[in-house]
Design an enzyme around this catalytic site. Structure first.
Site, PDB file in Angstrom:
ATOM      1  N   SER A  10       0.858  -1.176   0.000  1.00 48.75           N
ATOM      2  CA  SER A  10       0.000   0.000   0.000  1.00 48.75           C
ATOM      3  C   SER A  10       0.894   1.226   0.000  1.00 48.75           C
ATOM      4  O   SER A  10       1.908   1.243  -0.706  1.00 48.75           O
ATOM      5  CB  SER A  10      -0.921  -0.075   1.227  1.00 48.75           C
ATOM      6  OG  SER A  10      -1.807   0.997   1.254  1.00 48.75           O
ATOM      7  N   HIS A  42      -2.903  -1.409  -3.052  1.00 51.57           N
ATOM      8  CA  HIS A  42      -3.926  -0.358  -2.888  1.00 51.57           C
ATOM      9  C   HIS A  42      -3.514   0.824  -3.753  1.00 51.57           C
ATOM     10  O   HIS A  42      -2.347   1.152  -3.834  1.00 51.57           O
ATOM     11  CB  HIS A  42      -3.992   0.112  -1.436  1.00 51.57           C
ATOM     12  CG  HIS A  42      -4.341  -0.975  -0.483  1.00 51.57           C
ATOM     13  ND1 HIS A  42      -4.084  -0.895   0.848  1.00 51.57           N
ATOM     14  CD2 HIS A  42      -4.930  -2.183  -0.672  1.00 51.57           C
ATOM     15  CE1 HIS A  42      -4.499  -2.003   1.447  1.00 51.57           C
ATOM     16  NE2 HIS A  42      -5.015  -2.798   0.537  1.00 51.57           N
ATOM     17  N   ASP A  73      -4.178  -4.339   6.404  1.00 50.54           N
ATOM     18  CA  ASP A  73      -4.519  -5.295   5.359  1.00 50.54           C
ATOM     19  C   ASP A  73      -3.277  -6.144   5.061  1.00 50.54           C
ATOM     20  O   ASP A  73      -2.162  -5.638   5.021  1.00 50.54           O
ATOM     21  CB  ASP A  73      -4.956  -4.533   4.097  1.00 50.54           C
ATOM     22  CG  ASP A  73      -5.630  -5.439   3.078  1.00 50.54           C
ATOM     23  OD1 ASP A  73      -5.998  -6.567   3.445  1.00 50.54           O
ATOM     24  OD2 ASP A  73      -5.788  -5.010   1.925  1.00 50.54           O
TER      25      ASP A  73
END
Lengths: 187, 279
Positions: free
Chosen positions: A11, A38, A131
């Site tokens: 991310s 992401h 995550d």
């Protein structure tokens, strides 16, 4: 061990590590790589192009039920979750974001772990939320190999420290060590 | 809570023993994920879930609604809407009637997106709009035409890209006010579509697994976006057959931007960039 698939989650702050890894892989690198990253909501297009600049391997956003081929890097499409099915193909889903994320790294890792078991290497890179932690745990329980980018090197440490807290990972590596490890797999 | 393949098979059998819902040919991974979520939300294990399915008819209906995925947006993927406007509808605009089917219309945002474009092109009155879903709750939401505002700011952004801007000429900008099509009430946190749009479509409960063409007509355009990703390859092929026989000659099929007709059914369609036409 004979690893046949690599899945990478990242991310915020992971773009540089991802591009370095892709840039270092030779044209004849066979193991398919799945990227679950992401991205900012408004950066829906142009991401494949940005990643492709330095990569010698083709980078594709898969279509649903696409067969997994050697030597290809698959990038989870924006706004979809990416799953892996028995029979060696990819499926997509638009179900709700998980941890505010779609694609969700956890969902992709859990699915890959279930399907590829001990043939799978999972790598969690820099990121700003948790995550990936549950996904890497599932991967480890399915006898996959768990690698986390060294939090000391990460621009944002939340994701990598969460992964390390959740799972006894196999390796904590710098980007350079991740690259060396992946390159040595092929030999 | 991990569910195994044998568990999944037993759950599918449980649904089949008490209803016509057949998940046999659903895409395994997302079905598993939905079942795990269903078990978590209802605090049930596999045995508990099977027991509930076989003894509680109301739960069967409710759980099927929970299993099927209903995410959608107004003008999701603006570039496909550009193709619909400038390529697909442009070719249909001189017909006397236009028939459109939204298969798997969910909470209706796609249906409203289509009607807004049709209205901008002056085609709304001569278009018949049919919309269908397996889930009657989402059909009710679609009819109501009311959505949460706060989480859906993308709607406005997408509207600007599709309705106000011209992708072929960025100097052109049409001052189409939002109020022409919907009211935004920030206090109540809602976007509500205007009543002339809400009254227009005809909604049907329709299961793509079991039901054929129930509409007594063929279509110029069928949209089925991000629905078939939940089906396996075999079931996808059955649905492509249904769409093929439900389209007029040269009719158009629009799938999700990451969906494609794989295998032999592709021979029955021409691929034209982001969409297909019937051969």
């Amino acid at each position: 061990m004979n690893y046949k698939y690599i899945i990478i989650g990242g991310s915020a702050g992971s773009f540089q590590a991802v591009t370095s890894i892709l840039a270092s892989l030779p044209k004849n690198f066979k193991i398919p790589i799945f990227l679950c990253l992401h991205r900012l909501k408004h950066v829906r297009s142009g991401f494949v192009e940005a990643l492709s600049i330095k990569s010698k391997l083709p980078i594709v956003e898969p279509i649903d039920k696409e067969h997994i081929r050697q030597g290809v890097v698959y990038l989870a499409p924006a706004n979809y979750h990416m799953y892996f099915e028995l029979g060696n193909y990819i499926s997509l889903s638009t179900e709700e974001p998980v941890n505010h994320s779609r694609p969700s790294i956890d969902l992709s890792f859990v699915s890959a772990a279930y399907t590829f078991k001990d043939k799978l290497i999972g790598v969690v890179l820099s990121g700003a939320n948790k995550d990936g932690a549950k996904g890497l745990k599932a991967l480890k329980s399915a006898n996959g190999l768990a690698i986390v980018q060294d939090p000391a090197e990460c621009q944002v440490k939340t994701m990598t420290t969460a992964a390390i807290d959740e799972t006894p990972v196999d390796h904590i590596f710098t980007t350079k060590e991740i690259i060396d490890f992946i390159l040595n797999l092929e030999q | 809570m991990a569910v195994s393949q044998p568990d999944i098979d037993r759950l599918i059998d449980a649904y089949l023993s008490v209803s016509t819902y057949n998940f046999k040919d659903y895409s395994i991974k997302s079905f598993m994920r939905r079942i795990e979520k269903l078990m978590m939300d209802n605090k049930l294990d596999v045995e508990g879930l099977i027991n509930k399915i076989t003894t509680d008819a109301i739960f069967v209906e409710q759980s099927v609604k929970d299993i099927t995925v209903n995410t959608t947006e107004l003008f999701r993927d603006p570039k496909i809407w550009h193709a619909i406007r400038y390529r697909i509808l442009e070719k249909l605009k001189d017909q006397r009637r236009i028939n459109i089917w939204h298969a798997g219309s969910s909470t209706g945002q796609e249906v409203y997106s289509m009607m807004i474009l049709l209205n901008e092109m002056g085609l709304l009155d001569k278009t018949n709009i049919f919309a269908s879903d397996i889930n009657t709750d989402v059909i009710d939401t679609a009819k109501k035409g009311e959505y949460i505002y706060r989480f859906n700011l993308d709607y406005l952004d997408n509207f600007n890209q599709v309705v106000r801007q011209n992708p072929y000429n960025f100097d052109e900008f049409k001052e189409v006010p939002y109020s022409k099509y919907f009211e935004i009430d920030k206090a109540k946190d809602i976007i509500k579509l205007n009543s002339f749009l809400r009254k227009k479509p005809v909604y049907f409960k329709h299961d793509l697994v079991n039901d054929g063409n129930i509409f007594n007509t063929k279509f110029d355009l069928i949209l089925c976006r991000n629905v078939l990703i939940y089906f396996n390859y075999e079931l996808q092929n059955n649905v492509f057959d249904l769409f093929h026989e439900s389209l007029f000659r040269k009719g158009t099929l629009v799938l999700g931007v990451h969906e494609s007709i794989l295998g032999t059914k592709a021979l029955k369609f021409n691929k034209k960039g982001l969409y297909y036409t019937k051969k």
